[in-house]
Design a protein around this motif. Structure first.
Motif, PDB file in Angstrom:
ATOM      1  N   ASP A 127       0.990  -1.018  -0.105  1.00  0.00           N
ATOM      2  CA  ASP A 127       0.092   0.306   0.115  1.00  0.00           C
ATOM      3  C   ASP A 127       0.427   1.443  -0.065  1.00  0.00           C
ATOM      4  O   ASP A 127       0.321   2.271  -0.048  1.00  0.00           O
ATOM      5  CB  ASP A 127      -0.577   0.169   0.728  1.00  0.00           C
ATOM      6  N   ILE A 128       2.135   0.968   0.483  1.00  0.00           N
ATOM      7  CA  ILE A 128       2.993   2.327   0.470  1.00  0.00           C
ATOM      8  C   ILE A 128       4.774   1.736   0.452  1.00  0.00           C
ATOM      9  O   ILE A 128       4.682   1.070   1.106  1.00  0.00           O
ATOM     10  CB  ILE A 128       3.165   2.916   1.581  1.00  0.00           C
ATOM     11  N   VAL A 129       4.805   2.385  -0.137  1.00  0.00           N
ATOM     12  CA  VAL A 129       6.768   1.854  -0.120  1.00  0.00           C
ATOM     13  C   VAL A 129       6.686   3.315   1.193  1.00  0.00           C
ATOM     14  O   VAL A 129       7.142   4.075   1.395  1.00  0.00           O
ATOM     15  CB  VAL A 129       7.636   2.321  -1.674  1.00  0.00           C
ATOM     16  N   GLY A 130       8.352   2.386   1.472  1.00  0.00           N
ATOM     17  CA  GLY A 130       8.434   3.310   2.695  1.00  0.00           C
ATOM     18  C   GLY A 130      10.558   2.683   2.675  1.00  0.00           C
ATOM     19  O   GLY A 130      10.459   2.160   2.954  1.00  0.00           O
ATOM     20  N   ARG A 131      11.854   3.419   3.263  1.00  0.00           N
ATOM     21  CA  ARG A 131      12.640   3.894   3.877  1.00  0.00           C
ATOM     22  C   ARG A 131      12.774   4.712   5.251  1.00  0.00           C
ATOM     23  O   ARG A 131      12.454   6.084   4.905  1.00  0.00           O
ATOM     24  CB  ARG A 131      13.012   3.824   2.450  1.00  0.00           C
ATOM     25  N   LEU A 132      12.910   4.098   6.346  1.00  0.00           N
ATOM     26  CA  LEU A 132      13.250   4.458   7.374  1.00  0.00           C
ATOM     27  C   LEU A 132      14.751   4.942   7.767  1.00  0.00           C
ATOM     28  O   LEU A 132      15.543   4.188   7.375  1.00  0.00           O
ATOM     29  CB  LEU A 132      12.928   4.144   8.188  1.00  0.00           C
ATOM     30  N   PHE A 133      15.320   5.968   8.409  1.00  0.00           N
ATOM     31  CA  PHE A 133      16.801   6.276   8.519  1.00  0.00           C
ATOM     32  C   PHE A 133      16.581   6.462   9.835  1.00  0.00           C
ATOM     33  O   PHE A 133      16.043   6.588  11.223  1.00  0.00           O
ATOM     34  CB  PHE A 133      17.129   7.639   8.049  1.00  0.00           C
ATOM     35  N   SER A 134      17.677   5.700  10.342  1.00  0.00           N
ATOM     36  CA  SER A 134      18.361   5.698  12.035  1.00  0.00           C
ATOM     37  C   SER A 134      19.452   6.719  12.346  1.00  0.00           C
ATOM     38  O   SER A 134      19.708   7.964  11.377  1.00  0.00           O
ATOM     39  CB  SER A 134      18.820   3.962  12.207  1.00  0.00           C
ATOM     40  N   VAL A 135      20.754   6.357  12.785  1.00  0.00           N
ATOM     41  CA  VAL A 135      20.975   6.962  13.908  1.00  0.00           C
ATOM     42  C   VAL A 135      22.039   7.206  12.684  1.00  0.00           C
ATOM     43  O   VAL A 135      22.922   6.583  12.483  1.00  0.00           O
ATOM     44  CB  VAL A 135      21.543   6.544  15.398  1.00  0.00           C
ATOM     45  N   GLY A 136      22.386   8.904  12.940  1.00  0.00           N
ATOM     46  CA  GLY A 136      23.766   8.888  11.908  1.00  0.00           C
ATOM     47  C   GLY A 136      22.980   9.271  10.432  1.00  0.00           C
ATOM     48  O   GLY A 136      23.858   9.216   9.187  1.00  0.00           O
ATOM     49  N   MET A 137      22.332   9.571  10.034  1.00  0.00           N
ATOM     50  CA  MET A 137      21.606   9.318   8.390  1.00  0.00           C
ATOM     51  C   MET A 137      21.635   8.437   8.057  1.00  0.00           C
ATOM     52  O   MET A 137      21.972   8.245   6.814  1.00  0.00           O
ATOM     53  CB  MET A 137      21.806  10.976   8.168  1.00  0.00           C
ATOM     54  N   LYS A 138      21.160   6.764   8.905  1.00  0.00           N
ATOM     55  CA  LYS A 138      21.280   5.442   8.256  1.00  0.00           C
ATOM     56  C   LYS A 138      20.350   5.128   7.704  1.00  0.00           C
ATOM     57  O   LYS A 138      19.151   4.935   8.434  1.00  0.00           O
ATOM     58  CB  LYS A 138      22.304   4.731   8.286  1.00  0.00           C
ATOM     59  N   MET A 139      20.427   4.630   5.908  1.00  0.00           N
ATOM     60  CA  MET A 139      19.330   4.533   5.832  1.00  0.00           C
ATOM     61  C   MET A 139      18.787   2.891   6.850  1.00  0.00           C
ATOM     62  O   MET A 139      19.580   1.801   5.978  1.00  0.00           O
ATOM     63  CB  MET A 139      18.501   4.165   4.723  1.00  0.00           C
ATOM     64  N   ILE A 140      17.908   2.091   7.182  1.00  0.00           N
ATOM     65  CA  ILE A 140      18.181   0.745   7.517  1.00  0.00           C
ATOM     66  C   ILE A 140      17.419   0.043   6.570  1.00  0.00           C
ATOM     67  O   ILE A 140      17.040   0.179   6.251  1.00  0.00           O
ATOM     68  CB  ILE A 140      17.235   0.905   9.018  1.00  0.00           C
ATOM     69  N   ASP A 141      17.793  -1.377   6.706  1.00  0.00           N
ATOM     70  CA  ASP A 141      17.965  -2.175   5.905  1.00  0.00           C
ATOM     71  C   ASP A 141      16.642  -3.288   6.005  1.00  0.00           C
ATOM     72  O   ASP A 141      15.268  -3.769   4.971  1.00  0.00           O
ATOM     73  CB  ASP A 141      18.388  -3.589   5.623  1.00  0.00           C
ATOM     74  N   ALA A 142      15.221  -2.835   7.004  1.00  0.00           N
ATOM     75  CA  ALA A 142      13.710  -3.065   6.836  1.00  0.00           C
ATOM     76  C   ALA A 142      13.560  -1.997   7.844  1.00  0.00           C
ATOM     77  O   ALA A 142      13.090  -1.313   6.492  1.00  0.00           O
ATOM     78  CB  ALA A 142      13.834  -4.307   7.869  1.00  0.00           C
ATOM     79  N   TYR A 143      11.801  -2.359   8.737  1.00  0.00           N
ATOM     80  CA  TYR A 143      11.618  -1.002   8.770  1.00  0.00           C
ATOM     81  C   TYR A 143      10.999  -1.390  10.475  1.00  0.00           C
ATOM     82  O   TYR A 143      11.091  -2.337  10.668  1.00  0.00           O
ATOM     83  CB  TYR A 143       9.868  -1.302   8.125  1.00  0.00           C
ATOM     84  N   MET A 144      11.515  -0.259  10.709  1.00  0.00           N
ATOM     85  CA  MET A 144      11.039   0.225  12.382  1.00  0.00           C
ATOM     86  C   MET A 144       9.552  -0.382  12.718  1.00  0.00           C
ATOM     87  O   MET A 144       9.288  -0.419  12.416  1.00  0.00           O
ATOM     88  CB  MET A 144      11.436   0.848  12.735  1.00  0.00           C
TER      89      MET A 144
END
Length: 388
Positions: free
Chosen positions: A291-308
């Motif tokens: 229903d949506i494409v998402g990309r989340l970033f964690s500490v240090g502006m690092k894109m994470i491999d999955a989704y929080m």
């Protein structure tokens, strides 16, 4: 001061797509500074490889949970979450982790902090970071939390026993407000260019932005994103937007303080309409599966491999909040104002998130709980040796 080579009882657990060191509150000193020193030593932080500790050199595996019985009438246990920075001596305590939350119930049952009831044990968890209740349903057999089962989640090999989590009344977990700016959409001008964003606080605060504003499709994997020649410039702009959000909710007085001392919150995410893409696993994700494409970033502006997990709770809450970027995308896909299930296409596959909703007289919907289905597993138990 704690002595050199002191050994601390701990359990190493996977929860969802993350891993953490779990400690019983009674095994750690009451002094917060001393606790942080033990945790940093246990992970081998600061060091980008975390070679002298248990950390896995990325944010998904540099997490800790501290558990104790609760005296609250609405909770069985209390859970402190810590996001351990890889490169800096920081244990972030302003946020919760939805994936690690899935391992809290099994840990509490196996440690005898909660009586085991077959075939399903309900564990009421008070997360101290967000001051919110999480209700966990844990399958139990022979007095222990079950590990084996037929439930699979993208980003974790194999299958396991399904654990259900309900994040109760997730709105305003950090700021006390669902919409910290008071608006479902806002604009910020950086270097003469406008960027639209939606700042939503539910389970954890997340700022949602359009990847197209940065010349991206939104389907990039972390490796592809990191390889972009203008990756640094994109991250610089994202950090300005994220830092502005930190100032808004009172976590920092300026952008520099936000960059150094408020790295964990708020989070920032790319979201866009469903399109087909190849996940990091090589799996082809078709647009009709999401229903949506998402990309989340964690500490240090690092894109994470999955989704929080908490990011997913925030996403479905935003989907039920009229006027947000997420609501625009998901509402169009579902052609509905009642959104109780969202399928998020993330870098490693698809994540389902659900919601229990209440309808108001004006026809709007309120998220009573955001719900996840995860798996968890005890990987190791014993002692971790910490250095002075």
């Amino acid at each position: 001061m704690f002595e050199p080579n002191k050994k601390i009882p701990c359990v190493y657990m996977r929860g969802g797509t993350s891993k953490a060191l779990f400690f019983n509150d009674k095994d750690l000193p009451t002094n917060e500074e001393e606790r942080d020193r033990i945790i940093l030593s246990a992970f081998g932080t600061p060091d980008r490889r975390q070679i002298d500790g248990m950390g896995g050199a990325n944010t998904s595996t540099s997490k800790c949970a501290i558990i104790k019985k609760s005296d609250r009438p609405d909770a069985d246990i209390e859970y402190d979450f810590g996001q351990v920075d890889v490169n800096n001596p920081i244990v972030g305590k302003t946020m919760n982790c939805g994936n690690i939350s899935s391992a809290v119930g099994p840990y509490a049952i196996d440690e005898g902090l909660v009586p085991a009831t077959e075939p399903m044990t309900t564990v009421r968890i008070f997360n101290t970071n967000t001051q919110k209740i999480i209700v966990s349903q844990v399958p139990v057999k022979d007095g222990k939390a079950m590990t084996e089962g037929e439930f699979a989640i993208d980003g974790v090999p194999g299958t396991g026993a399904k654990i259900t989590l309900k994040f109760m009344n997730p709105q305003g977990a950090a700021s006390g407000k669902l919409l910290p700016t008071g608006s479902p959409k806002d604009e910020i001008v950086i270097d003469g260019k406008k960027y639209e964003f939606s700042f939503v606080d539910a389970a954890n605060p997340v700022i949602f932005v359009h990847p197209e504003d940065f010349g991206l499709s939104g389907t990039e994997t972390p490796a592809q994103f990191n390889a972009l020649p203008n990756c640094g410039e994109i991250c610089r702009i994202l950090e300005i937007i994220r830092g502005t959000g930190a100032i808004t909710i009172g976590y920092a007085k300026d952008l520099e303080e936000a960059r150094i001392h408020s790295q964990t919150l708020p989070k920032i995410a790319f979201v866009t309409s469903p399109v087909a893409y190849e996940a990091g696993s090589g799996e082809q994700i078709k647009s009709d599966r999401i229903d949506i494409v998402g990309r989340l970033f964690s500490v240090g502006m690092k894109m994470i491999d999955a989704y929080m997990g908490t990011g997913a709770i925030c996403t479905i809450t935003a989907a039920n909040t009229p006027g947000t970027i997420v609501n625009d995308i998901v509402g169009k896909q579902k052609n509905s104002h009642q959104i109780d299930h969202v399928r998020i296409g993330h870098p490693w596959g698809v994540m389902d998130v659900f919601a229990d909703l209440a309808i108001h007289e004006d026809g709007s919907y309120e998220v009573l709980s955001g719900n996840l289905e995860r798996t968890a597993r005890r990987i190791m138990e014993g002692f971790v040796f910490v250095r002075a």
